[in-house]
Design a protein around this motif. Structure first.
Motif, PDB file in Angstrom:
ATOM      1  N   ILE A 189      -4.107   2.697  -0.691  1.00 54.81           N
ATOM      2  CA  ILE A 189      -3.962   1.828  -1.934  1.00 54.81           C
ATOM      3  C   ILE A 189      -4.689   2.667  -3.213  1.00 54.81           C
ATOM      4  O   ILE A 189      -4.113   2.675  -4.236  1.00 54.81           O
ATOM      5  CB  ILE A 189      -4.593   0.510  -1.658  1.00 54.81           C
ATOM      6  N   LYS A 190      -5.762   3.282  -2.905  1.00 53.75           N
ATOM      7  CA  LYS A 190      -6.531   3.918  -4.065  1.00 53.75           C
ATOM      8  C   LYS A 190      -5.687   5.110  -4.418  1.00 53.75           C
ATOM      9  O   LYS A 190      -5.394   5.489  -5.675  1.00 53.75           O
ATOM     10  CB  LYS A 190      -7.953   4.398  -3.638  1.00 53.75           C
ATOM     11  N   VAL A 191      -5.064   5.784  -3.395  1.00 49.85           N
ATOM     12  CA  VAL A 191      -4.012   7.106  -3.925  1.00 49.85           C
ATOM     13  C   VAL A 191      -3.047   6.542  -4.521  1.00 49.85           C
ATOM     14  O   VAL A 191      -2.720   7.040  -5.682  1.00 49.85           O
ATOM     15  CB  VAL A 191      -3.678   7.410  -2.434  1.00 49.85           C
ATOM     16  N   LEU A 192      -2.096   5.538  -4.200  1.00 48.02           N
ATOM     17  CA  LEU A 192      -1.122   5.055  -4.996  1.00 48.02           C
ATOM     18  C   LEU A 192      -1.607   4.485  -6.470  1.00 48.02           C
ATOM     19  O   LEU A 192      -0.699   4.813  -7.313  1.00 48.02           O
ATOM     20  CB  LEU A 192      -0.430   4.118  -4.248  1.00 48.02           C
ATOM     21  N   ARG A 193      -2.654   3.803  -6.376  1.00 46.80           N
ATOM     22  CA  ARG A 193      -3.084   3.307  -7.491  1.00 46.80           C
ATOM     23  C   ARG A 193      -3.781   3.956  -8.757  1.00 46.80           C
ATOM     24  O   ARG A 193      -3.533   3.976  -9.850  1.00 46.80           O
ATOM     25  CB  ARG A 193      -3.835   1.865  -7.324  1.00 46.80           C
TER      26      ARG A 193
ATOM     27  N   TRP B 133       9.665   8.720  -3.565  1.00 48.84           N
ATOM     28  CA  TRP B 133       9.617   7.902  -2.142  1.00 48.84           C
ATOM     29  C   TRP B 133       8.440   8.266  -1.465  1.00 48.84           C
ATOM     30  O   TRP B 133       7.555   9.050  -1.726  1.00 48.84           O
ATOM     31  CB  TRP B 133      10.973   8.575  -1.482  1.00 48.84           C
ATOM     32  N   LEU B 134       8.271   7.276  -0.634  1.00 51.98           N
ATOM     33  CA  LEU B 134       7.094   7.597   0.441  1.00 51.98           C
ATOM     34  C   LEU B 134       7.632   7.159   1.850  1.00 51.98           C
ATOM     35  O   LEU B 134       8.447   6.256   1.772  1.00 51.98           O
ATOM     36  CB  LEU B 134       5.948   6.598   0.095  1.00 51.98           C
ATOM     37  N   ALA B 135       7.085   7.802   2.766  1.00 55.40           N
ATOM     38  CA  ALA B 135       7.712   7.498   4.281  1.00 55.40           C
ATOM     39  C   ALA B 135       6.229   7.290   4.916  1.00 55.40           C
ATOM     40  O   ALA B 135       5.608   8.548   5.083  1.00 55.40           O
ATOM     41  CB  ALA B 135       8.422   8.585   4.644  1.00 55.40           C
ATOM     42  N   GLY B 136       6.108   6.376   5.704  1.00 49.38           N
ATOM     43  CA  GLY B 136       5.058   6.226   6.605  1.00 49.38           C
ATOM     44  C   GLY B 136       5.156   5.734   8.049  1.00 49.38           C
ATOM     45  O   GLY B 136       5.922   4.922   8.198  1.00 49.38           O
TER      46      GLY B 136
ATOM     47  N   LEU C 251       4.708  -1.886   3.959  1.00 54.08           N
ATOM     48  CA  LEU C 251       5.647  -1.203   2.986  1.00 54.08           C
ATOM     49  C   LEU C 251       5.876  -1.877   1.605  1.00 54.08           C
ATOM     50  O   LEU C 251       5.964  -1.384   0.794  1.00 54.08           O
ATOM     51  CB  LEU C 251       7.023  -1.001   3.623  1.00 54.08           C
ATOM     52  N   THR C 252       6.099  -3.278   1.744  1.00 57.83           N
ATOM     53  CA  THR C 252       6.163  -4.064   0.540  1.00 57.83           C
ATOM     54  C   THR C 252       5.072  -3.928  -0.262  1.00 57.83           C
ATOM     55  O   THR C 252       5.295  -3.790  -1.530  1.00 57.83           O
ATOM     56  CB  THR C 252       6.146  -5.478   1.123  1.00 57.83           C
ATOM     57  N   ILE C 253       3.824  -3.718   0.069  1.00 59.21           N
ATOM     58  CA  ILE C 253       2.529  -3.562  -0.636  1.00 59.21           C
ATOM     59  C   ILE C 253       2.532  -2.176  -1.281  1.00 59.21           C
ATOM     60  O   ILE C 253       2.500  -2.186  -2.595  1.00 59.21           O
ATOM     61  CB  ILE C 253       1.259  -3.734   0.098  1.00 59.21           C
ATOM     62  N   MET C 254       3.018  -0.997  -0.494  1.00 57.53           N
ATOM     63  CA  MET C 254       3.031   0.102  -0.886  1.00 57.53           C
ATOM     64  C   MET C 254       4.207   0.379  -2.105  1.00 57.53           C
ATOM     65  O   MET C 254       3.805   1.129  -3.022  1.00 57.53           O
ATOM     66  CB  MET C 254       3.137   1.286   0.076  1.00 57.53           C
ATOM     67  N   ALA C 255       5.347  -0.259  -1.848  1.00 54.27           N
ATOM     68  CA  ALA C 255       6.394  -0.037  -2.848  1.00 54.27           C
ATOM     69  C   ALA C 255       6.020  -0.465  -4.153  1.00 54.27           C
ATOM     70  O   ALA C 255       6.403  -0.020  -5.271  1.00 54.27           O
ATOM     71  CB  ALA C 255       7.623  -0.656  -2.116  1.00 54.27           C
ATOM     72  N   SER C 256       5.430  -1.822  -3.993  1.00 56.89           N
ATOM     73  CA  SER C 256       5.086  -2.328  -5.524  1.00 56.89           C
ATOM     74  C   SER C 256       3.965  -1.519  -6.254  1.00 56.89           C
ATOM     75  O   SER C 256       4.201  -1.272  -7.377  1.00 56.89           O
ATOM     76  CB  SER C 256       4.107  -3.747  -5.278  1.00 56.89           C
TER      77      SER C 256
ATOM     78  N   ALA D 294      -1.274  -1.673  -9.501  1.00 59.60           N
ATOM     79  CA  ALA D 294      -1.075  -0.360 -10.223  1.00 59.60           C
ATOM     80  C   ALA D 294      -0.614  -0.365 -11.539  1.00 59.60           C
ATOM     81  O   ALA D 294      -0.988   0.507 -12.397  1.00 59.60           O
ATOM     82  CB  ALA D 294      -0.248   0.561  -9.269  1.00 59.60           C
ATOM     83  N   PHE D 295       0.416  -1.194 -12.003  1.00 55.50           N
ATOM     84  CA  PHE D 295       1.030  -1.224 -13.394  1.00 55.50           C
ATOM     85  C   PHE D 295       0.460  -2.587 -14.106  1.00 55.50           C
ATOM     86  O   PHE D 295      -0.066  -3.650 -13.487  1.00 55.50           O
ATOM     87  CB  PHE D 295       2.584  -1.182 -13.132  1.00 55.50           C
ATOM     88  N   MET D 296       0.557  -2.483 -15.496  1.00 57.62           N
ATOM     89  CA  MET D 296       0.243  -3.590 -16.086  1.00 57.62           C
ATOM     90  C   MET D 296       0.899  -4.671 -15.987  1.00 57.62           C
ATOM     91  O   MET D 296       2.404  -4.821 -15.639  1.00 57.62           O
ATOM     92  CB  MET D 296       0.259  -3.195 -17.623  1.00 57.62           C
TER      93      MET D 296
END
Ligand code: HSE
Length: 434
Positions: free
Chosen positions: A137-141, A151-154, A204-209, A331-333
């Motif tokens: 989460i910290k990485v993406l945000r 893209w991301l694949a996990g 995945l839902t959370i990471m995609a957001s 991550a985004f406003m």
């Protein structure tokens, strides 16, 4: 400065781990935050005289934790969705910051929860919700905040990865390994969530957001589990230079966002193909940094508590500095979230592994390749194995080049209508992750 009081709701594997970690590492946590962090109240069904003796309030009524005026931060680790939602929403309404490990709750109700938190001026932190101890989460945000994520694949379900690893390494059957995986204690309360893909789809839902700045949209994730995979598919994939992994894939294309969770053939030489057992890993392709890979323990008391307590540390620091919303929840406003469409699975373009069980007679392959070519499907490789049943039918394995899923669906329907094809066609999607 006064200590920061933590209320923990739920004392199972994760809650117990967080309680121990906050107590065991009290001095380190104080050095990192400049504050004393104390667990002051826990909500747990059974009495815990051992905790009462330490001066911790123990309540059977979990709501009394969120109503306790002395509690600054509520840690929700009861899991499930109904009670957890009530706890989190009540904590927010009472002006408390929240840490949750609950991916199901956030995937389904995160939009409502984050809106309520922003309106109330409190924060809801959720590092432990995805990949346990891996700080994705910290990485993406934050870590990748300067990048455009393509893209991301996990591998984001340890139980499923353990099962696939055992099927490959030891040639074991799915059902046999499942029982052992559940005994290891990593499985969800409803084990179907691990093997049918729900748990991975939540994550995945959370990471995609976070990656694309779109609202949480769990209902639009395409989801296929690992329950239908056979030992043969695992072995044939190996023979062709691939490994089968259960991946969560989120990709932004010109048309929209792909959100999909399914077994996937990936080249054996990719690092992520060699993530084995209950471990998790997420490969993120972003610009300009290129591919980055995050690996570690995705479940268990220690790794998950590591993520929960890291969130506690973040909140304590923010409380102390009074800069709470410097990092937006997703991550985004909030006003800058995009409404990029999520693509239906039929519009996704990918390559495929097909396994057909065919009568051993002239012309069968000609029929099969004719149908594939009529749908514009280009064959990458083809492999026919010796007859493996009493009727003398033969497995035929075909790898294809990229094709839109709609065409593949139509081709599979026609293949299955051939009298020479005697069983449903197995289809596994394939990605190069290049
Ligand atoms: N059941 C999950 C897994 C636990 O196996 O990965 C962590 O979410």
């Amino acid at each position: 400065m006064k200590p920061v009081n933590i209320g923990i709701v739920g004392l199972g594997t994760v809650g117990g781990g967080a309680l121990n970690l906050i107590r065991d590492n009290a001095e380190e946590l104080s050095r990192r935050t400049g504050r004393t962090i104390t667990v002051s109240h826990v909500g747990v069904r059974r009495p815990r005289p051992d905790l009462t003796a330490l001066g911790i309030v123990v309540s059977a009524d979990i709501m009394s934790v969120v109503q306790d005026p002395a509690v600054d931060i509520v840690v929700e680790v009861i899991g499930g969705i109904t009670d957890a939602r009530a706890v989190v929403m009540a904590a927010i309404a009472n002006g408390k910051h929240v840490v949750t490990a609950n991916k199901w709750l956030l995937a389904e109700h995160g939009n409502e929860i984050f809106a309520a938190a922003e309106a109330k001026g409190v924060h809801v932190a959720f590092e432990a919700a995805v990949a346990g101890g891996v700080p994705i989460i910290k990485v993406l945000r934050e870590g990748l905040a300067a990048n455009r994520i393509d893209w991301l694949a996990g591998i984001i379900n340890g139980t499923g990865n353990f099962i696939l690893t055992e099927m490959r390494d030891k040639g074991r059957d799915f059902e046999d390994v499942l029982v052992e995986a559940q005994a290891l204690g990593y499985a969800e309360a409803d084990p179907a969530f691990d093997v049918e893909g729900n748990d991975a789809a939540h994550k995945l839902t959370i990471m995609a957001s976070l990656a694309f700045g779109v609202p949480l949209q769990f209902s639009k994730v395409f989801m296929e589990g690992i329950t239908k995979l056979t030992r043969d598919d695992v072995a044939y994939a190996e023979e062709l230079g691939f490994r089968i992994k259960h991946l969560g894939i989120a990709r932004q294309s010109a048309k929209g966002i792909e959100l999909r969770v399914h077994p996937t053939l990936i080249p054996q030489d990719r690092l992520i193909a060699n993530v084995n057992g209950v471990k998790n890993a997420i490969l993120v392709q972003s610009d300009p940094v290129g591919p980055t890979l995050y690996y570690g323990a995705g479940a268990g008391a220690g790794p998950t508590a590591s993520a929960v307590v890291a969130d506690v540390v973040d909140l304590v620091r923010a409380l102390t500095a009074e800069k709470l919303h410097s990092v937006p929840h997703l991550a985004f406003m909030p006003h800058a979230m995009a409404n990029t469409p999520i693509l239906p699975m039929e519009e996704v373009v990918t390559a495929y592994y097909l396994r057909l069980q065919a009568l051993d007679r002239p012309g069968v392959l000609a029929d099969v390749t004719r149908i594939l070519s009529q749908h514009g499907i280009n064959i990458e490789a083809i492999l026919q194995k010796p007859a493996d049943d009493a009727a003398g039918t033969v497995p035929v394995i075909i790898l294809t080049k990229l094709v839109v899923e709609r065409e593949m669906n139509a081709a599979i329907t026609e293949l299955q209508a051939l009298t020479e094809i005697v069983a449903p066609v197995t289809r596994i999607r394939m990605e190069t992750l290049a």
